[in-house]
Design a protein around this motif. Structure first.
Motif, PDB file in Angstrom:
ATOM      1  N   GLU A 307       0.782  -0.886  -0.292  1.00  0.00           N
ATOM      2  CA  GLU A 307      -0.109   0.407   0.006  1.00  0.00           C
ATOM      3  C   GLU A 307       1.297   1.307  -0.279  1.00  0.00           C
ATOM      4  OE1 GLU A 307      -2.890  -0.285   3.410  1.00  0.00           O
ATOM      5  OE2 GLU A 307      -3.583  -2.002   2.509  1.00  0.00           O
ATOM      6  N   LEU A 310       2.726   1.736  -3.581  1.00  0.00           N
ATOM      7  CA  LEU A 310       1.357   2.317  -4.353  1.00  0.00           C
ATOM      8  C   LEU A 310       1.474   3.884  -4.240  1.00  0.00           C
ATOM      9  CD1 LEU A 310      -0.377  -0.637  -4.905  1.00  0.00           C
ATOM     10  CD2 LEU A 310       0.695  -0.380  -5.884  1.00  0.00           C
ATOM     11  N   GLU A 311       1.468   4.011  -2.700  1.00  0.00           N
ATOM     12  CA  GLU A 311       0.750   5.323  -2.646  1.00  0.00           C
ATOM     13  C   GLU A 311       2.240   6.414  -3.348  1.00  0.00           C
ATOM     14  OE1 GLU A 311      -0.148   8.825   1.427  1.00  0.00           O
ATOM     15  OE2 GLU A 311       0.203   5.674   1.666  1.00  0.00           O
ATOM     16  N   LYS A 312       3.431   5.727  -2.695  1.00  0.00           N
ATOM     17  CA  LYS A 312       4.223   6.723  -3.082  1.00  0.00           C
ATOM     18  C   LYS A 312       4.307   6.213  -5.045  1.00  0.00           C
ATOM     19  CE  LYS A 312       7.199   5.661   0.635  1.00  0.00           C
ATOM     20  NZ  LYS A 312       8.352   4.753   0.812  1.00  0.00           N
ATOM     21  N   GLN A 313       4.032   5.228  -5.366  1.00  0.00           N
ATOM     22  CA  GLN A 313       4.077   6.162  -7.122  1.00  0.00           C
ATOM     23  C   GLN A 313       3.106   6.699  -7.289  1.00  0.00           C
ATOM     24  OE1 GLN A 313       3.566   1.497  -7.970  1.00  0.00           O
ATOM     25  NE2 GLN A 313       5.378   0.909  -8.365  1.00  0.00           N
ATOM     26  N   ASN A 314       1.899   6.557  -6.647  1.00  0.00           N
ATOM     27  CA  ASN A 314       0.710   7.691  -7.242  1.00  0.00           C
ATOM     28  C   ASN A 314       1.192   9.176  -7.257  1.00  0.00           C
ATOM     29  OD1 ASN A 314      -0.933   5.089  -7.733  1.00  0.00           O
ATOM     30  ND2 ASN A 314      -2.516   5.506  -6.078  1.00  0.00           N
ATOM     31  N   LYS A 315       1.372   9.296  -6.073  1.00  0.00           N
ATOM     32  CA  LYS A 315       2.219  10.769  -5.876  1.00  0.00           C
ATOM     33  C   LYS A 315       3.400  11.196  -7.211  1.00  0.00           C
ATOM     34  CE  LYS A 315       1.342  10.545  -0.519  1.00  0.00           C
ATOM     35  NZ  LYS A 315       2.239  11.084   0.775  1.00  0.00           N
ATOM     36  N   SER A 316       4.429  10.623  -7.129  1.00  0.00           N
ATOM     37  CA  SER A 316       5.317  10.311  -7.771  1.00  0.00           C
ATOM     38  C   SER A 316       4.385  10.460  -9.285  1.00  0.00           C
ATOM     39  CB  SER A 316       6.323   9.308  -7.949  1.00  0.00           C
ATOM     40  OG  SER A 316       7.314   9.085  -8.945  1.00  0.00           O
ATOM     41  N   ILE A 317       3.662   9.884 -10.085  1.00  0.00           N
ATOM     42  CA  ILE A 317       2.572  10.305 -11.137  1.00  0.00           C
ATOM     43  C   ILE A 317       2.487  11.402 -11.156  1.00  0.00           C
ATOM     44  CG2 ILE A 317       0.370   9.443 -12.418  1.00  0.00           C
ATOM     45  CD1 ILE A 317       1.592   6.085 -12.045  1.00  0.00           C
ATOM     46  N   LYS A 318       1.582  11.891 -10.212  1.00  0.00           N
ATOM     47  CA  LYS A 318       1.162  12.943  -9.840  1.00  0.00           C
ATOM     48  C   LYS A 318       2.036  14.570  -9.665  1.00  0.00           C
ATOM     49  CE  LYS A 318      -3.331  11.312  -6.772  1.00  0.00           C
ATOM     50  NZ  LYS A 318      -3.821  12.085  -6.024  1.00  0.00           N
ATOM     51  N   GLU A 321       2.513  14.339 -13.857  1.00  0.00           N
ATOM     52  CA  GLU A 321       1.586  15.472 -14.496  1.00  0.00           C
ATOM     53  C   GLU A 321       1.465  17.171 -14.198  1.00  0.00           C
ATOM     54  OE1 GLU A 321      -1.830  12.953 -12.773  1.00  0.00           O
ATOM     55  OE2 GLU A 321      -1.500  11.490 -14.479  1.00  0.00           O
TER      56      GLU A 321
END
Length: 350
Positions: A307, A310-318, A321
């Motif tokens: 978890e 995945l949270e770190k990956q989502n922050k990195s993607i944001k 962007e």
């Protein structure tokens, strides 16, 4: 006349002989993994760590730069994503790491490890020509075979050290990996798990596995340290030295290991991990309740870690962007974020 040339992109599971595949044994193997979740994962983590010393497979990471300094999570993801692309990039130069953090400490670990292994394992007749970063054929049957060997060897050869006492389930586990080996493209005649031979696997363990450990260099140790950094949220007190020492303490594998050169390098933190590993293996081997607790604790920690990743990956993607976003779009998003608050303030001031 039928062509005897195989299509390289052909699914290995579509070959003519799959009659040996036994669904019941596969289910038995899956159940074995479920009942021994902690022990199996401990074996696989150890196999991955020690597998870095096998240079032909390590070349996969070095060609892609997949293990960069200080970015262990992304390194593992890149390793998986680039396997197929590597078939088209065999001329990519191998990037060896020489300037790494704490180089003198790492060199001391390598020196101590080699001396301790020299004291307890004779690898004078090992096929050292295989220990190279520049194999003549890249990602071949031999490489896939050694990948399979890494995942089955510790459980097949030294189950008691891992806390496993049920021999029946191991047959199902090996059959499961025989099928996975076929999916990796291993031909049936080379598939170690299809007809497991203890004598052959022991020979591979000592003459290739231990000999590769003796042949380690600073690049391999750097990759191993990066891997330890990646899994450190799962295990408290884990360090590279403690994993080496606790693994080599396996009396089933190395009955003559003394550790005279490695032990002085261990800190109090290293020793805590070593003793915790020994106690945990003893408890789960002798007591079912300890095995159940270890399985569930590992599942919980692993789920939490996934978890967080995945949270770190989502922050990195944001963040990426936001950087790519045009200035006008960026200002529009900021305005929309504060618009409700501004509207409320204006209403109250009327």
């Amino acid at each position: 006349m039928k062509s005897k040339v195989k299509n390289q992109d052909q699914d290995p599971m579509m070959d003519e002989d799959n009659t040996w595949i036994d669904p019941e044994l596969i289910r038995e193997g899956q159940e074995f993994v479920r009942r021994n979740h902690f022990a199996v994962n401990l074996a696989h983590i150890s196999a991955l760590l020690y597998g870095f010393s096998f240079k032909p497979l390590t070349t996969v990471l070095l060609r892609t730069g997949g293990f960069g300094l200080g970015d262990a999570t992304q390194s593992m993801i890149r390793h998986v994503d680039n396997v197929h692309a590597l078939r088209k990039s065999e001329r990519t130069p191998v990037v060896l790491h020489d300037d790494v953090p704490n180089k003198s400490e790492k060199l001391a670990i390598i020196d101590a490890l080699k001396k301790d292994l020299d004291d307890c394992v004779d690898t004078s007749d090992a096929p050292t020509d295989l220990f190279t970063y520049h194999p003549k054929v890249f990602m071949n049957q031999y490489d896939m075979l050694m990948t399979q060997f890494g995942f089955i060897s510790l459980i097949f050869l030294f189950p008691r050290t891992l806390g496993i006492r049920e021999n029946k389930g191991i047959a199902g586990f090996l059959h499961l990996w025989a099928v996975l080996g076929k999916m990796l493209g291993i031909e049936d005649r080379f598939n170690l798990a299809l007809n497991p031979n203890r004598e052959l696997c022991l020979k591979l363990f000592y003459k290739l596995g231990m000999a590769s450990m003796k042949d380690m260099d600073i690049t391999i140790l750097h990759l191993q340290q990066t891997y330890i950094d990646a899994i450190s949220p799962l295990f408290k007190f884990i360090t590279l030295k403690s994993v080496f020492y606790s693994g080599l303490l396996c009396r089933e594998a190395l009955p003559n290991f003394k550790g005279r050169h490695m032990y002085p390098l261990l800190s109090w933190r290293d020793k805590i991990f070593v003793y915790l590993t020994m106690i945990t293996s003893f408890l789960i081997y002798h007591f079912d309740f300890a095995r159940v607790i270890a399985n569930n604790v590992y599942r919980y920690i692993n789920d939490r870690n996934e978890e967080n990743v995945l949270e770190k990956q989502n922050k990195s993607i944001k963040k990426k962007e936001m950087k790519k976003m045009a200035p006008a779009e960026f200002l529009k998003r900021i305005w929309n974020m504060f618009l409700p608050a501004i509207t409320l303030i204006m209403q109250r001031t009327k």
